[in-house]
Design an enzyme around this catalytic site. Structure first.
Site, PDB file in Angstrom:
ATOM      1  N   GLU A  57       4.854  -2.223  12.594  1.00 38.20           N
ATOM      2  CA  GLU A  57       3.585  -2.228  11.871  1.00 38.20           C
ATOM      3  C   GLU A  57       2.371  -2.190  12.788  1.00 38.20           C
ATOM      4  O   GLU A  57       1.374  -1.536  12.475  1.00 38.20           O
ATOM      5  CB  GLU A  57       3.530  -3.443  10.943  1.00 38.20           C
ATOM      6  N   GLY A 102       0.820  -1.200   0.000  1.00 36.99           N
ATOM      7  CA  GLY A 102       0.000   0.000   0.000  1.00 36.99           C
ATOM      8  C   GLY A 102       0.852   1.247   0.000  1.00 36.99           C
ATOM      9  O   GLY A 102       0.556   2.223  -0.682  1.00 36.99           O
ATOM     10  N   ALA A 103       1.927   1.214   0.793  1.00 41.56           N
ATOM     11  CA  ALA A 103       2.832   2.358   0.895  1.00 41.56           C
ATOM     12  C   ALA A 103       4.099   1.896   1.590  1.00 41.56           C
ATOM     13  O   ALA A 103       4.167   0.787   2.135  1.00 41.56           O
ATOM     14  CB  ALA A 103       2.182   3.505   1.667  1.00 41.56           C
ATOM     15  N   HIS A 107      -0.538   6.246   8.902  1.00 44.08           N
ATOM     16  CA  HIS A 107       0.263   5.054   9.212  1.00 44.08           C
ATOM     17  C   HIS A 107       1.726   5.285   8.834  1.00 44.08           C
ATOM     18  O   HIS A 107       2.642   5.043   9.635  1.00 44.08           O
ATOM     19  CB  HIS A 107      -0.324   3.867   8.450  1.00 44.08           C
ATOM     20  N   GLU A 108       1.954   5.774   7.615  1.00 44.86           N
ATOM     21  CA  GLU A 108       3.335   5.966   7.154  1.00 44.86           C
ATOM     22  C   GLU A 108       4.033   7.084   7.920  1.00 44.86           C
ATOM     23  O   GLU A 108       5.225   6.981   8.228  1.00 44.86           O
ATOM     24  CB  GLU A 108       3.355   6.262   5.652  1.00 44.86           C
TER      25      GLU A 108
END
Length: 851
Positions: A318, A259-260, A295-296
């Protein structure tokens, strides 16, 4: 002699600073590099081991105390290392390695690869070694000083540091020099070169933020820019630590494996996770983009600033970023109620962790290939759920104090899970180590069963398996229970297999997981379940959602009969919270796919129509001008039940009308209905409709819309179109990043699954080449779990034995176990469903006669 696949680099030689010059040739797909690598030796060494794969190292020498020592170079493919051997020992202290090499762009989505007009890197877990000879393990943090040379004019170059020099060279080409980074593990280094355009630069406090895309998609960058500028200060405040990397570049990459990726200060994204138009994007897409960006950015502290020592603590990165993203987005946009979306993700982790082939959150990782298999719902969603459960136990303030202490102690260094538990214990004064390690080091989770016994509440725990034939295990956990007894909360730390609790009076109803914060399933004796169902309206939405999820899990485990579960779903037909409805409709969709025979399917469709026709008529298709999001999303859930699960012809006709309207006027319908409208149109598509979908999938700029049209092609049911839809899987129209999800959609389509499964078997070499990426390959294996029948199971088992997939061993084991369970479940459900539908029809006839 090979060093072996599990070889780890010696820790007495560590990198200090990489000064690397890289010359990528985008036209040829090659690169040349040279580097001065400063290392620190703690003891004399005659050999230095670096990671490297597919690199032709042409020069290697060491400079020590004004002496130059040439090295012999030996590459080992199995350990993915390059060994430099010197004629004499290098003394303790600092040495400078002088290296020159060349290599090729990678064919898959890792290392340095082509993504449309871009050349981009993806190094996690262990692919920096495909571009640089380096210490490619997370414990070896060092500063990176990068320079790109020979770049054509007109191309943008991005990396972790800000550009400090960009000049034309006399012989042609450009040299771009980036600022030196803070200490980073090699997997966090990034390079991106190509035709890019950015949003206007904005400041988040003192930090410049830009969001990049290929030029024709520049208009879709504003939302991602807004999110980053809003949440970065909130993260800085939570951690009590300043952002360490000076600037933020967010880059939408046209073909991307995950996703990233949280590369320090240069975050790369799959386009669908970054770029959108808020005027046409459904709310679920907006929430997903905000969650991924947050999140990132969370990783810039938890993962980048403080990094795991080895991949067995990947969950530290994570799980924390997963939990933190929801917490911060909820703070930024409380009306979105994103914790309800977290519950949906937690459900996927509960499902996976009920398998015998699951793994602990903190798994034993022996090599980089095994590390790649840890990027799953156990690491992300279960890990995040455990952190949320512990935060609920300690309290928000004590939990944050512990996190801040952990960050201060290990800033720009490496840490382990026990370091985190130690900080939380110190801040809270609670014995957190035993509780936490029981959850992260043990596979699975408990089924907590509640019953009444002589006026008291009996609470028991055992490990939950979805397989009814699984052998019971004596495993137990310290379970921080939060019960609700007639609306009053009671906190209980369950420390043994069975305990009793005095409720302080005669209890009416008892809920075993208040707020659905606990990572466990809950079961009730028949009387308590009856009382709880009668009190459904007194439960919070997340609690009703968890009740449906838990009861379905018990059906799967053959602990509850299907009839009772279907009556529970029927009781929620007028549910007003869209997330609960989504859970209900999702279970009905599963049953329509796997739990009903072809002969009984019309009766099942009629039963579902009966549940939702009333709410569907009241909600209609067209929202009022000032309608709130909750009503819009409730409409979407109800219409999905009617048009896609019940296949109501009248609603399908209305969906088709709106699809044609949408093609002419993109803003004409509520964006939250687009998935339903496009899917319904695809199922009914004729030749002209198929070509329309294909052209939209080819030309659409908005990534979410493009993905919607692409996957719609895999939903067609017209027999003449099925083979064309299946053939498209190997067509360039379906990019590598979308290959496994497109094939999974075909395999889940009753009209297309046989042709799609035949494609996998007969053209495996082409399929395997297109899945030339570990994560895509694992998702492809998981997609085979959509096949419903026992003969499919037997064929899949034979196929996966004949085609060994070392990088997807865990995915193979989990897919086969899940497929066996689903096939056995189908065998049980078909007669139970037939009996239920016959009973419902008789009831309807009797009711009609009596009226």
């Amino acid at each position: 002699m090979s060093l072996g696949k599990n070889f780890r680099l010696p820790t007495d030689c560590k990198p200090v600073r990489y000064s690397a010059h890289l010359a990528p040739d985008l036209a040829k797909g090659t690169f040349e590099g040279r580097m001065e690598l400063e290392v620190r030796l703690q003891a004399p060494r005659r050999e230095i081991h670096l990671h490297g794969i597919g690199l032709d190292v042409k020069r290697a020498r060491a400079r020590v105390q004004d002496r130059a020592l040439k090295a012999a170079i030996a590459a080992d493919a199995e350990s993915e290392t390059i060994t430099l051997r010197f004629d004499e020992e290098l003394p303790p202290g600092n040495a400078m390695l002088d290296l020159a090499w060349s290599g090729n762009f990678s064919p898959g989505l890792r290392g340095l690869y082509r993504a449309g007009p871009l050349a981009v890197t993806q190094f996690e877990a262990a692919d920096a070694r495909r571009v640089f000879p380096c210490f490619d393990e997370p414990a070896f943090k060092a500063r990176w000083n990068l320079q790109l040379v020979g770049l054509p004019d007109g191309l943008t170059a991005l990396s972790n540091g800000a550009v400090i020099k960009d000049q034309k060279e006399p012989g042609g080409g450009r040299t771009v020099q980036f600022a030196e980074t803070a200490p980073l593990s090699s997997y966090l280094v990034a390079i991106c070169v190509g035709e890019l355009a950015s949003s206007p630069e904005r400041k988040a406090r003192a930090y410049p933020v830009r969001t990049w895309a290929v030029p024709q998609k520049q208009a879709l960058t504003a939302f991602g820019q807004e999110v980053a500028c809003a949440v970065l200060p909130l993260l800085e405040d939570y951690f009590g630590q300043p952002y360490a990397y000076g600037k933020v570049d967010q880059v939408g990459v046209p073909d991307f494996e995950a996703g990233a990726m949280e590369n320090a200060a240069c975050i790369t994204y799959r386009e669908v996770a970054l770029l959108l138009d808020p005027k046409t994007a459904p709310l679920n897409v907006q929430k997903r983009v905000a969650e991924v960006i947050t999140h990132e950015l969370s990783h810039q502290w938890f993962g980048n600033l403080v990094t795991m020592v080895w991949w067995d603590d990947l969950w530290l990165n994570e799980a924390f970023a997963t939990w933190m993203a929801y917490k911060i987005v909820d703070q930024w946009r409380p009306q979105w109620r994103v914790w309800m979306d977290f519950e949906a993700g937690k459900g996927a982790a509960l499902h996976l962790d009920a398998l015998k082939s699951s793994h602990p959150i903190r798994a034993e990782i022996h090599n980089a290939e095994e590390a790649g298999e840890s990027f799953d719902a156990i690491t992300y969603e279960k890990g995040g759920a455990i952190l949320r459960m512990i935060e609920g136990y300690l309290g928000e303030e004590k939990f944050r104090e512990g996190i801040r202490l952990y960050m201060r102690r290990h800033r720009e260094a490496n840490a382990t899970a026990d370091d985190l538990w130690g900080a939380l214990a110190e801040a809270s004064g609670q014995p957190i180590l035993e509780l936490a390690n029981g959850w992260i080091r043990q596979t699975g989770y408990p089924l907590v069963t509640l019953g009444l016994q002589e006026g008291k509440i009996r609470i028991a725990q055992r490990r939950f398996f979805s397989d009814p034939q699984a052998t019971p295990e004596p495993t137990q956990w310290l379970v921080p229970l939060v019960l609700r007894i007639d609306g009053r909360e009671r906190r209980v730390l369950l420390q043994s297999q069975e305990e009793t609790l005095d409720p302080g009076g005669k209890p009416g109803w008892v809920l075993g997981n208040a707020g659905a914060r606990g990572f466990y399933r809950t079961a009730y004796d028949p009387e308590l379940l009856r009382r709880l169902v009668a009190a459904l309206r007194e439960l919070r939405p997340e609690e009703r959602m968890a009740l449906v999820s838990d009861q379905w899990a018990l059906v799967r485990a053959n602990a509850v009969k299907l009839e009772g579960f279907l009556h529970l779903l029927a009781g929620l037909r007028s549910e007003e919270d869209h997330t609960v409805l989504d859970e209900v409709v999702g279970r009905l969709g599963y049953l329509e796919h796997r739990g009903v025979s072809d002969g009984d399917r019309p009766a099942f469709h009629a039963w579902v129509r009966g549940l939702f026709a009333g709410p569907g008529g009241e909600l209609g298709w067209d929202p009022a001008p000032a309608e709130d999001d909750e009503r819009r999303l409730r409409r979407a859930a109800v219409l999905r039940a009617l048009a896609l699960v019940a296949r109501d012809r009248a609603e399908i006709a209305r969906a088709n009308e709106r699809f044609q309207e949408h093609l002419q006027h993109p803003f004409a319908i509520d964006p939250n209905l687009l998935d339903i409208v496009v899917a319904a149109a695809a199922r009914d598509a004729d030749e002209k409709g198929f070509e329309e979908l294909r052209e939209r999938a080819r030309s659409e700029l908005d990534p979410a819309a493009k993905r919607r049209y692409l996957h719609a092609l895999a939903m067609v049911e017209e027999p003449r179109l099925v083979d064309r839809a299946v053939a498209l899987a190997l067509d360039p129209l379906v990019q590598m990043q979308d290959f496994s999800s497109y094939l999974g959609t075909l395999l889940g389509n009753r009209a297309a699954r046989e042709a799609a499964w035949r494609l996998v078997q007969t053209r495996w070499d082409e399929v395997r080449t297109k899945a030339d990426s570990p994560m895509i390959l694992r998702r492809l294996v998981e997609a085979l779990g959509s096949l419903p029948e026992r003969r499919h199971l037997e064929e899949v088992e034979k196929f996966l034995v004949a085609h060994e997939l070392p990088s997807a061993k865990q995915a193979v084991a989990q897919t086969l176990e899940r497929l066996r369970a689903d096939v056995a479940l189908r065998d049980r459900l078909l007669p139970e469903m037939a009996a239920f539908l016959r009973g419902s029809q008789k009831l309807n006839v009797t009711t009609s006669v009596s009226e």
